[in-house]
Design an enzyme around this catalytic site. Structure first.
Site, mmCIF file in Angstrom:
data_model
loop_
_atom_site.group_PDB
_atom_site.id
_atom_site.type_symbol
_atom_site.label_atom_id
_atom_site.label_comp_id
_atom_site.label_asym_id
_atom_site.label_seq_id
_atom_site.Cartn_x
_atom_site.Cartn_y
_atom_site.Cartn_z
ATOM 1 N N ASP A 70 -56.700 -107.844 2.974
ATOM 2 C CA ASP A 70 -57.895 -108.664 2.749
ATOM 3 C C ASP A 70 -57.444 -110.066 2.269
ATOM 4 O O ASP A 70 -56.213 -110.358 2.189
ATOM 5 C CB ASP A 70 -59.012 -108.287 1.852
ATOM 6 C CG ASP A 70 -58.300 -107.643 0.654
ATOM 7 O OD1 ASP A 70 -56.929 -107.810 0.228
ATOM 8 O OD2 ASP A 70 -58.819 -106.760 -0.182
ATOM 9 N N ASN A 138 -65.430 -100.067 -9.298
ATOM 10 C CA ASN A 138 -66.518 -99.526 -8.596
ATOM 11 C C ASN A 138 -66.152 -98.444 -7.284
ATOM 12 O O ASN A 138 -66.812 -98.459 -6.406
ATOM 13 C CB ASN A 138 -67.567 -100.677 -8.038
ATOM 14 C CG ASN A 138 -66.755 -101.874 -6.986
ATOM 15 O OD1 ASN A 138 -65.653 -101.382 -6.685
ATOM 16 N ND2 ASN A 138 -67.790 -102.571 -6.535
ATOM 17 N N HIS A 140 -64.308 -99.657 -4.653
ATOM 18 C CA HIS A 140 -63.958 -100.320 -3.575
ATOM 19 C C HIS A 140 -62.754 -100.014 -3.184
ATOM 20 O O HIS A 140 -61.812 -99.762 -4.062
ATOM 21 C CB HIS A 140 -64.550 -101.888 -3.551
ATOM 22 C CG HIS A 140 -63.464 -102.721 -4.343
ATOM 23 N ND1 HIS A 140 -64.030 -103.756 -5.029
ATOM 24 C CD2 HIS A 140 -62.102 -102.532 -4.818
ATOM 25 C CE1 HIS A 140 -62.876 -104.403 -5.504
ATOM 26 N NE2 HIS A 140 -61.570 -103.762 -5.445
ATOM 27 N N GLU A 145 -66.987 -103.031 -0.508
ATOM 28 C CA GLU A 145 -67.520 -102.978 -1.795
ATOM 29 C C GLU A 145 -68.709 -101.772 -1.957
ATOM 30 O O GLU A 145 -69.159 -101.362 -0.828
ATOM 31 C CB GLU A 145 -68.513 -104.017 -2.125
ATOM 32 C CG GLU A 145 -67.547 -105.392 -2.481
ATOM 33 C CD GLU A 145 -66.898 -105.316 -3.803
ATOM 34 O OE1 GLU A 145 -66.362 -104.121 -4.375
ATOM 35 O OE2 GLU A 145 -66.625 -106.368 -4.477
HETATM 36 P P1 PGA Z 1 -56.356 -103.943 -9.242
HETATM 37 O O1 PGA Z 1 -57.383 -104.242 -8.157
HETATM 38 O O2 PGA Z 1 -54.819 -103.321 -8.790
HETATM 39 O O3 PGA Z 1 -55.895 -105.554 -9.742
HETATM 40 O O4 PGA Z 1 -56.925 -103.213 -10.366
HETATM 41 C C1 PGA Z 1 -57.469 -102.899 -7.410
HETATM 42 C C2 PGA Z 1 -58.506 -103.486 -6.475
HETATM 43 O O5 PGA Z 1 -59.513 -104.187 -6.722
HETATM 44 O O6 PGA Z 1 -58.593 -102.680 -5.315
#
Ligand code: PGA
Length: 246
Positions: A70, A138, A140, A145
């Site tokens: 992304d 959450n 995702h 999302e």
């Molecule tokens: P993080 O994010 O590795 O910074 O916890 C993971 C994500 O949002 O997929």
């Protein structure tokens, strides 16, 4: 849990070492392997391990190809919070990879076209041999999302408040966090030969519980779609496993 392989490590440091070793072994077997890569806090120590392995001659990235999950819309690749910049500074600048073989979606220009290009890159010369994934609080994966539906193709995603809040730590203030991103869709992620999800920390416990402790699939926890894959791997540390109740 059929199909999904769960690895529980002593700590997050070990999780990152195990993930890096899986990538090392893949490249040893297939020097021109295609890696799907991720950004965020979780993969940083994995990339540090890969850099060390490369410096010690344990991995040769010269033929490796990559595609990232992304990119924030509105950030140019030279912006310090862009995911192109993240990948360059946390990995690509320190290993012998040909940057022409790395792809991070463009955050500027026509976002619809940029998303279509990302989809083409996911399948160009074969799908990723391994797709590294973090997980949002959450549930995702990439920026797909949690909500009442998910999208199969790469697309523009409006980030949830939970994601904006979680990612604000990388920006000077919450107001600076972009509210939209281009993300690989669920089909791109599930098309990889081996999704490899690494998680740590109490904030991820609910999402990981949904992923690992039942057979339900729900758009309210996009990671649960990994249950449809026959070769997914999840690495968590003992502390998180205990919180999850496994
Ligand atoms: P993080 O994010 O590795 O910074 O916890 C993971 C994500 O949002 O997929």
């Amino acid at each position: 849990m059929p199909f999904m392989k769960l690895i529980i490590t002593d700590d997050y440091q070990e999780s990152c070492r195990v993930a890096a070793e899986m990538i090392r072994d893949l490249i040893a077997e297939k020097p021109n392997a295609k890696l799907g890569l991720a950004t965020g806090g979780t993969p940083v120590p994995i990339y540090k391990n890969l850099i060390e392995m490369n410096q010690h001659g344990e991995i040769d990235f010269s033929e490796v190809r990559t595609v990232n999950l992304d990119e924030y819309i509105g950030l140019d690749g030279s912006h310090p919070q862009s995911y192109r910049y993240f990948m360059d500074t946390n990995l690509f600048d320190h290993i012998n990879i040909n940057k022409a073989n790395t792809y991070v979606a463009s955050g500027i220009g026509n976002a619809v076209q940029n998303a279509a290009i990302l989809d083409a890159k996911v399948i160009e010369n074969g799908v990723p041999d391994l797709q590294l994934l973090g997980i949002g609080n959450n549930g995702h994966i990439a920026f797909n999302e949690a909500g009442d539906h998910l999208v199969a193709c790469s697309h523009i995603e409006h980030l949830t408040q939970s994601t904006i809040d979680a990612n604000a730590r990388f920006f000077e203030s919450k107001d600076e966090v972009p509210t939209t991103a281009i993300t690989m869709g669920m089909r791109g992620i599930l098309s990889s030969k081996m999704p490899l999800l690494v998680a740590t920390g109490a904030a991820k416990a609910d999402a990981i519980r949904g992923l690992l402790t039942n057979e339900e699939i729900t758009t309210q926890n996009p990671s649960t779609f990994l249950k449809l894959h026959s070769n997914a791997v999840v690495i968590i540390d003992r502390e998180l496993a205990t919180l999850v109740g496994i």
